[in-house]
Design a protein around this motif. Structure first.
Motif, PDB file in Angstrom:
ATOM      1  N   THR A  65      34.466 -83.716  15.557  1.00  0.00           N
ATOM      2  CA  THR A  65      35.076 -82.434  15.871  1.00  0.00           C
ATOM      3  C   THR A  65      36.282 -82.217  14.979  1.00  0.00           C
ATOM      4  N   SER A  66      36.557 -80.984  14.634  1.00  0.00           N
ATOM      5  CA  SER A  66      37.754 -80.685  13.851  1.00  0.00           C
ATOM      6  C   SER A  66      39.040 -80.915  14.635  1.00  0.00           C
ATOM      7  N   VAL A  67      38.937 -81.073  15.937  1.00  0.00           N
ATOM      8  CA  VAL A  67      40.117 -81.324  16.772  1.00  0.00           C
ATOM      9  C   VAL A  67      40.785 -82.643  16.395  1.00  0.00           C
ATOM     10  N   THR A  68      40.028 -83.573  15.786  1.00  0.00           N
ATOM     11  CA  THR A  68      40.661 -84.829  15.356  1.00  0.00           C
ATOM     12  C   THR A  68      41.754 -84.580  14.331  1.00  0.00           C
ATOM     13  N   ARG A  69      41.727 -83.421  13.653  1.00  0.00           N
ATOM     14  CA  ARG A  69      42.754 -83.099  12.660  1.00  0.00           C
ATOM     15  C   ARG A  69      43.750 -82.051  13.163  1.00  0.00           C
TER      16      ARG A  69
END
Length: 236
Positions: A131-135
Motif C-alpha cells: 500500500t502507498s500508506v507505507t510512505r
C-alpha cells in the motif's frame, strides 16, 4: 489469485483473463461475489473458476494450488490481493484487530508466497500487494501499514531467494482507489480532498491497479523483479 472477489481483485481477474490467462478467483467469504467475477470473465470469452479457502491456512491453500494444477496443468502467475484494513491510532487499536490484520495480510501472504515459490513454473510471476500508506505516514493507518511493510520485506527478499528459477517477485502498492470499501463511510468532501492530493487530481480506479498487475504478469514486465511499484498517481 487471492481475494479475487474484491473491487481490485475482480478488476485484476478480468484484466488477466483479457490477457488470455485462465483465472482462478479465490474467495474467503462471498461466494456470490466471486461467482459474479467468474461470470463477467466468461461472458467476455475468458476462462475462470471460483475456489474458496482461508489464505492463512496452509492445508486449505495447498488444496487450492493442487486443484489449480489438476485443472489447468500448472501455475504461472500468483496475485495476492487478499487483505483487510482496520484503522485506529496505535494507542487505541485493539490487539485483536491488529492480530486479525496480521493473520490475513502477513501470515496469509507468507503462506501463499511460500506455495507460489514451490509451484510457479519458469517464466512465472508472484505479485503481492502492499500500500502507498507505507510512505504516507497517515494517522490511524499504523497497524495496517505495519502489516504491509512486512509484505514488502518478504517480497523483496524472496525475489533474491528465487535466483535461477526464472520467476519474478514484486509488490504493487496502490494509492487511494475508488472501490466500494474505500468510499464506505466517507463523505463527498473527504473523498474530494483525498482525490485532490495526487498530482493527477483523481482517485485511482481498480482498472488502473489491474493494468500494473497485468504488466508484471506478462513477459513484457519480466525484467522487473524485486520491486515495489507504487500505482498511485504520484501521491507518494
Amino acid at each position: 489469485m487471492t481475494g479475487g472477489s474484491g473491487g481490485i481483485g475482480g478488476a485484476v481477474a478480468r484484466r488477466l483473463a483479457a490477457d488470455g490467462m485462465a483465472v482462478v478467483v479465490h474467495y474467503a467469504g462471498s461466494a456470490a461475489k466471486a461467482e459474479a467475477v467468474v461470470e463477467s470473465v466468461t461472458a467476455a470469452g475468458g476462462t475462470a473458476v471460483a475456489l474458496p479457502g482461508d489464505v492463512a491456512e496452509p492445508t486449505q491453500m495447498t488444496g487450492l494450488f493442487d486443484a489449480v494444477e489438476e485443472r489447468f496443468g500448472g501455475v504461472d502467475v500468483v496475485v495476492n490481493t487478499a487483505g483487510i484494513m482496520l484503522l485506529a491510532p496505535l494507542a487505541e487499536m485493539e490487539l485483536e484487530a491488529f492480530d486479525r490484520m496480521h493473520r490475513v495480510n502477513v501470515r496469509g501472504t507468507f503462506v501463499v508466497s511460500q506455495l507460489a515459490a514451490r509451484r510457479l513454473r519458469p517464466g512465472g510471476a508472484l505479485i503481492n500487494f502492499s500500500t502507498s500508506v507505507t510512505r504516507l505516514q497517515q494517522p490511524d493507518y499504523g497497524g495496517y501499514a505495519a502489516t504491509k511493510g512486512a509484505v514488502e520485506a518478504m517480497t523483496l527478499i524472496m525475489a533474491r531467494e528465487l535466483r535461477g528459477r526464472d520467476v519474478t517477485v514484486n509488490a504493487v502498492a496502490p494509492g487511494p482507489t475508488a472501490t466500494p470499501l474505500f468510499v464506505e463511510g466517507k463523505g463527498e468532501e473527504l473523498i474530494a480532498r483525498i482525490a485532490a492530493a495526487a498530482p493527477l487530481e483523481r482517485l485511482g480506479t481498480p482498472e488502473d491497479i489491474a493494468e500494473t498487475v497485468s504488466f508484471l504478469a506478462r513477459p513484457a514486465g519480466h525484467w522487473i523483479n524485486g520491486q515495489v511499484l507504487f500505482s498511485n498517481g504520484g501521491i507518494a
